[in-house]
Scaffold this motif. Sequence first.
Motif, PDB file in Angstrom:
ATOM      1  N   PRO A  36      48.662  77.333 -49.855  1.00  0.00           N
ATOM      2  CA  PRO A  36      47.353  77.885 -50.213  1.00  0.00           C
ATOM      3  C   PRO A  36      46.634  77.088 -51.296  1.00  0.00           C
ATOM      4  CG  PRO A  36      48.957  79.652 -50.010  1.00  0.00           C
ATOM      5  CD  PRO A  36      49.722  78.356 -49.898  1.00  0.00           C
ATOM      6  N   GLU A  37      47.372  76.586 -52.281  1.00  0.00           N
ATOM      7  CA  GLU A  37      46.713  75.838 -53.363  1.00  0.00           C
ATOM      8  C   GLU A  37      46.139  74.514 -52.857  1.00  0.00           C
ATOM      9  OE1 GLU A  37      51.234  75.284 -53.889  1.00  0.00           O
ATOM     10  OE2 GLU A  37      49.897  76.954 -53.450  1.00  0.00           O
ATOM     11  N   GLU A  38      46.743  73.929 -51.834  1.00  0.00           N
ATOM     12  CA  GLU A  38      46.197  72.695 -51.240  1.00  0.00           C
ATOM     13  C   GLU A  38      44.892  73.002 -50.504  1.00  0.00           C
ATOM     14  OE1 GLU A  38      50.630  70.752 -50.494  1.00  0.00           O
ATOM     15  OE2 GLU A  38      49.542  71.637 -48.801  1.00  0.00           O
ATOM     16  N   LYS A  39      44.899  74.070 -49.742  1.00  0.00           N
ATOM     17  CA  LYS A  39      43.688  74.477 -49.026  1.00  0.00           C
ATOM     18  C   LYS A  39      42.572  74.830 -50.003  1.00  0.00           C
ATOM     19  CE  LYS A  39      46.452  76.139 -45.166  1.00  0.00           C
ATOM     20  NZ  LYS A  39      46.954  77.311 -44.444  1.00  0.00           N
ATOM     21  N   SER A  40      42.926  75.523 -51.074  1.00  0.00           N
ATOM     22  CA  SER A  40      41.925  75.887 -52.086  1.00  0.00           C
ATOM     23  C   SER A  40      41.337  74.658 -52.759  1.00  0.00           C
ATOM     24  CB  SER A  40      42.541  76.794 -53.149  1.00  0.00           C
ATOM     25  OG  SER A  40      42.848  78.039 -52.606  1.00  0.00           O
ATOM     26  N   ALA A  41      42.172  73.672 -53.064  1.00  0.00           N
ATOM     27  CA  ALA A  41      41.673  72.449 -53.710  1.00  0.00           C
ATOM     28  C   ALA A  41      40.676  71.726 -52.810  1.00  0.00           C
ATOM     29  CB  ALA A  41      42.841  71.532 -54.067  1.00  0.00           C
ATOM     30  N   ILE A  42      40.989  71.634 -51.532  1.00  0.00           N
ATOM     31  CA  ILE A  42      40.076  70.984 -50.585  1.00  0.00           C
ATOM     32  C   ILE A  42      38.784  71.771 -50.465  1.00  0.00           C
ATOM     33  CG2 ILE A  42      39.757  70.369 -48.149  1.00  0.00           C
ATOM     34  CD1 ILE A  42      42.840  69.748 -48.137  1.00  0.00           C
ATOM     35  N   HIS A  65      50.419  65.976 -40.477  1.00  0.00           N
ATOM     36  CA  HIS A  65      49.015  65.540 -40.523  1.00  0.00           C
ATOM     37  C   HIS A  65      48.062  66.580 -39.948  1.00  0.00           C
ATOM     38  CE1 HIS A  65      49.623  61.260 -41.722  1.00  0.00           C
ATOM     39  NE2 HIS A  65      50.854  61.617 -41.393  1.00  0.00           N
ATOM     40  N   VAL A  66      48.598  67.642 -39.361  1.00  0.00           N
ATOM     41  CA  VAL A  66      47.736  68.631 -38.710  1.00  0.00           C
ATOM     42  C   VAL A  66      47.956  70.065 -39.206  1.00  0.00           C
ATOM     43  CG1 VAL A  66      47.492  67.207 -36.630  1.00  0.00           C
ATOM     44  CG2 VAL A  66      49.293  68.950 -36.728  1.00  0.00           C
ATOM     45  N   TYR A  67      48.804  70.243 -40.207  1.00  0.00           N
ATOM     46  CA  TYR A  67      49.029  71.580 -40.743  1.00  0.00           C
ATOM     47  C   TYR A  67      47.718  72.313 -41.024  1.00  0.00           C
ATOM     48  CZ  TYR A  67      54.073  71.382 -41.944  1.00  0.00           C
ATOM     49  OH  TYR A  67      55.439  71.343 -41.927  1.00  0.00           O
ATOM     50  N   GLY A  68      46.739  71.614 -41.542  1.00  0.00           N
ATOM     51  CA  GLY A  68      45.499  72.243 -41.985  1.00  0.00           C
ATOM     52  C   GLY A  68      44.399  72.318 -40.946  1.00  0.00           C
ATOM     53  N   ASN A  69      44.673  71.948 -39.709  1.00  0.00           N
ATOM     54  CA  ASN A  69      43.610  71.952 -38.690  1.00  0.00           C
ATOM     55  C   ASN A  69      42.990  73.337 -38.501  1.00  0.00           C
ATOM     56  OD1 ASN A  69      44.169  69.261 -38.378  1.00  0.00           O
ATOM     57  ND2 ASN A  69      44.632  69.384 -36.203  1.00  0.00           N
ATOM     58  N   LYS A  70      43.810  74.374 -38.469  1.00  0.00           N
ATOM     59  CA  LYS A  70      43.281  75.726 -38.294  1.00  0.00           C
ATOM     60  C   LYS A  70      42.425  76.132 -39.495  1.00  0.00           C
ATOM     61  CE  LYS A  70      44.583  80.419 -37.092  1.00  0.00           C
ATOM     62  NZ  LYS A  70      45.667  81.335 -36.737  1.00  0.00           N
ATOM     63  N   PHE A  71      42.872  75.776 -40.685  1.00  0.00           N
ATOM     64  CA  PHE A  71      42.095  76.029 -41.909  1.00  0.00           C
ATOM     65  C   PHE A  71      40.714  75.369 -41.816  1.00  0.00           C
ATOM     66  CE2 PHE A  71      41.062  73.411 -45.680  1.00  0.00           C
ATOM     67  CZ  PHE A  71      40.523  74.390 -46.518  1.00  0.00           C
ATOM     68  N   VAL A  72      40.668  74.128 -41.334  1.00  0.00           N
ATOM     69  CA  VAL A  72      39.385  73.417 -41.203  1.00  0.00           C
ATOM     70  C   VAL A  72      38.512  74.101 -40.161  1.00  0.00           C
ATOM     71  CG1 VAL A  72      38.297  71.231 -40.544  1.00  0.00           C
ATOM     72  CG2 VAL A  72      40.336  71.219 -41.997  1.00  0.00           C
ATOM     73  N   ASP A  73      39.088  74.479 -39.041  1.00  0.00           N
ATOM     74  CA  ASP A  73      38.328  75.152 -37.982  1.00  0.00           C
ATOM     75  C   ASP A  73      37.745  76.469 -38.479  1.00  0.00           C
ATOM     76  OD1 ASP A  73      37.232  75.841 -35.509  1.00  0.00           O
ATOM     77  OD2 ASP A  73      39.144  76.526 -34.691  1.00  0.00           O
ATOM     78  N   ILE A  74      38.565  77.263 -39.145  1.00  0.00           N
ATOM     79  CA  ILE A  74      38.112  78.567 -39.640  1.00  0.00           C
ATOM     80  C   ILE A  74      36.983  78.410 -40.658  1.00  0.00           C
ATOM     81  CG2 ILE A  74      38.798  80.547 -41.088  1.00  0.00           C
ATOM     82  CD1 ILE A  74      41.563  80.369 -39.647  1.00  0.00           C
ATOM     83  N   ASN A  75      37.116  77.459 -41.579  1.00  0.00           N
ATOM     84  CA  ASN A  75      36.139  77.329 -42.669  1.00  0.00           C
ATOM     85  C   ASN A  75      34.913  76.485 -42.331  1.00  0.00           C
ATOM     86  OD1 ASN A  75      37.219  78.634 -45.310  1.00  0.00           O
ATOM     87  ND2 ASN A  75      38.999  77.754 -44.287  1.00  0.00           N
ATOM     88  N   TYR A  76      35.085  75.489 -41.453  1.00  0.00           N
ATOM     89  CA  TYR A  76      33.983  74.547 -41.210  1.00  0.00           C
ATOM     90  C   TYR A  76      33.604  74.427 -39.741  1.00  0.00           C
ATOM     91  CZ  TYR A  76      35.590  73.671 -45.869  1.00  0.00           C
ATOM     92  OH  TYR A  76      35.986  73.858 -47.160  1.00  0.00           O
ATOM     93  N   HIS A  77      34.304  75.148 -38.876  1.00  0.00           N
ATOM     94  CA  HIS A  77      33.985  75.208 -37.447  1.00  0.00           C
ATOM     95  C   HIS A  77      33.997  73.841 -36.771  1.00  0.00           C
ATOM     96  CE1 HIS A  77      33.073  79.310 -38.487  1.00  0.00           C
ATOM     97  NE2 HIS A  77      32.184  78.889 -39.360  1.00  0.00           N
ATOM     98  N   VAL A  78      34.972  73.028 -37.144  1.00  0.00           N
ATOM     99  CA  VAL A  78      35.176  71.743 -36.464  1.00  0.00           C
ATOM    100  C   VAL A  78      36.642  71.647 -36.054  1.00  0.00           C
ATOM    101  CG1 VAL A  78      33.269  70.499 -37.577  1.00  0.00           C
ATOM    102  CG2 VAL A  78      35.523  70.470 -38.634  1.00  0.00           C
ATOM    103  N   THR A  79      36.854  71.040 -34.902  1.00  0.00           N
ATOM    104  CA  THR A  79      38.199  70.817 -34.381  1.00  0.00           C
ATOM    105  C   THR A  79      38.427  69.313 -34.303  1.00  0.00           C
ATOM    106  OG1 THR A  79      37.356  70.946 -32.127  1.00  0.00           O
ATOM    107  CG2 THR A  79      38.232  72.990 -33.082  1.00  0.00           C
TER     108      THR A  79
END
Length: 179
Positions: A36-42, A65-79
């Motif tokens: 969570p702290e990595e996602k928050s920092a980004i 290299h893809v752990y955060g793909n879902k986080f990016v999709d949820i927050n920024y709507h890009v895959t």
Amino acid sequence: MLNIMRFVCNPLQENCYVVSDDTHEAVIVDCGAYFPEEKSAIKNYIEDNKLIVKHLLVTHDHFDHVYGNKFVDINYHVTPYDRSNKTVSFGNHTFEIIHTPGHAKEAVVFYCKDEKIAFTGDTLFKGTLGRFDLPGGDPDELIASLHKLIVVLPGDTQILPGHGDDSFIENEATWIKSF
């Protein structure tokens, strides 16, 4: 000029990059954010700099290299961006997509010619090459990909790898030529 922020993520110390320019458009390269702290920092960096994330770029599909793909999709709507294309553009910049199999079958390098910067994933690191003993890896393909990079990229191209410190093609070319 590109603004590049590196985030070191997950237990494997993977490099995730948020890359933007003066238009405030941005891409995220290899979002390995797990904790969570990595996602928050980004997320905080993107919000603090008022960035608009246009693309998620993935050099290869290994888990770190893809752990955060879902986080990016949820927050920024890009895959993940389709790596079968030849280029990807955002803001005032275009990255060439260079196919570099060997570490993984689908591995690519994202190269910005105008800025002489290459995101090399796990194909090329400072002082060494990526592993080829994982599924989809092939030592002959990896060596061929490294030789391709030292021919295609100018020596003063900065490499930003998937793990560890950055370097320049000219610093890596000597050992690559020995293969």
